[in-house]
Structures are given as C-alpha cells and as structure tokens.
Design an enzyme around this catalytic site. Structure first.
Site: not given
Ligand code: GRF
Length: 207
Positions: A94, A110
């Site tokens: 961002l 994350h």
């Molecule tokens: C998840 O593991 C999230 O923590 C990371 O990217 C992945 C996204 O998965 N930032 P989703 O699109 O929510 O299924």
C-alpha cells in the site's frame, strides 16, 4: 450501527470467505462486508463473494502508478463508508496515501510468525530455514511489507514430513480462525497500542 468492512484480495479468497462466513454466523457481530475489491479480474475470491451476495469489484492495476491505483481503491472503499480494511491475500504494497486514508484501520494476515519470513512463500521459507514452528500473524498495515504492529498470532508446529503445501494447509485453518477474532476485537475497539505492542482490553476504548 453496523460497521462496514472492505476486503482486498488478489486470488483464491479463502480468508475473505472465512470472514464473510463469520459475519453471517454472528462471530463478527454488528458488521457487514460492504465491498470486496480485487486487483486481478480473474481472482476466485470475486466469485466467492458474489455467491454470498456481497458486492465485489475488480479494479485492475495494470499500467497505473501505485498511488494513482490506490486512489481508485480508496475511493471505492470510502464510497461504501468502510470502517476497516482487511487485506486477504492482497499482493500489493500500500502507498502512504492509502495508509493515511485509513489510519490504524487496515489489517493484514500473513502465513508466518512475523517478523520471521515476511514476503513471498513464507511457508517454504520456514521449511527451508529449518524452523520447528511457524504459524500466522494478523497485523496492522503500514507502508512497509508485513511490518506493522502485531495484533494476533497462532503457532503451527512443523512436521518432518511437511511440504510447503501441507504446512500451508494447516496454517490456513489457523488464519481463518484468528482473522475473525482479530477483526472482532478491532471493530469492538477492544485494544490499545503501546508503541508497537497491541494490548487487547476487556472494555472498548472511549474514542
Ligand atoms: C493466505 O495464506 C494469506 O495469509 C496470504 O495469502 C494467502 C491468501 O489466501 N497473505 P486466500 O486468498 O485467503 O485463500
């Protein structure tokens, strides 16, 4: 008055869908997901949101400077009076413009125990580093990658037999659980910041 959540995603959208399920089930009370925005037109998360009757828009970022793009997204969120922005697999950093538009009102999830393994493929990074535990982190978002104050974490042990995919799968289950909890606490104002420390409180803040 219901709080308005805006979700930003780029792909599969399982965290977005888990938040939507939590809102529908009352685990995140007095809230609605007012808009889901994807920077990629083909993101599965768009269809998942629409299937739940949530407004979902692709705003393609191709060819736009970071801030010019963020202005479009911020405008879409403001149009819906969004109180809290949840990044859910949103693969963009961002701009300061975006962060300033929603001070302390942007969360990210994350799949590692930050500050270990920020950036791409954190599950693979954890395995290759030989870590015995990993997990996931919900944190407030600033202009830096995976860097803002930590709101909540969950630990996931790493098994000898793990591959990045099996580890990611177990971490994802915890992601869905703690993202709901963190969003609820933030919307209820049940936390205070002391420096980088986010302290969860029993009572809501005054402001
Ligand atoms: C998840 O593991 C999230 O923590 C990371 O990217 C992945 C996204 O998965 N930032 P989703 O699109 O929510 O299924």
């Amino acid at each position: 008055m219901k709080k308005h959540i805006g979700v930003l995603l780029s792909g599969r959208g399982s965290n977005s869908d888990a938040l939507a399920a939590s809102v529908a089930a009352g685990r995140i009370p007095n809230a609605e997901i007012s808009i889901v925005v994807s920077n990629r037109e083909t993101a599965q998360g768009i269809e998942k949101a629409r299937a739940r009757g949530i407004e979902a828009r692709a705003i393609p970022s191709k060819g736009l400077e970071r801030e010019a793009y963020d202005k479009l997204v911020v405008a879409a969120l403001q149009e819906k009076n969004v109180d809290l922005v949840c990044l859910a697999g949103y693969m963009r950093l961002l701009s300061p413009y975006f962060v300033a538009a929603f001070p302390q009102r942007i969360l990210n999830i994350h799949p590692s125990l930050l500050p270990a393994f920020p950036g791409l493929e954190p599950q693979r990074q954890a395995l290759e580093h030989g870590a015995k535990f990993s997990g996931c982190t919900v944190h407030f978002v600033d202009e830096n990658l995976d860097a803002g104050p930590i709101m909540m974490q969950a630990v996931v042990p790493i098994e000898d037999s793990d591959t990045p995919d099996t580890l990611a799968e177990r971490i994802l289950r915890e992601e869905h659980r703690i993202y709901t909890e963190a969003v609820r606490i933030v919307l209820e104002g049940r936390y205070r910041l002391e420096g980088r420390r986010v302290l969860v409180t029993k009572q809501a803040r005054e402001n």
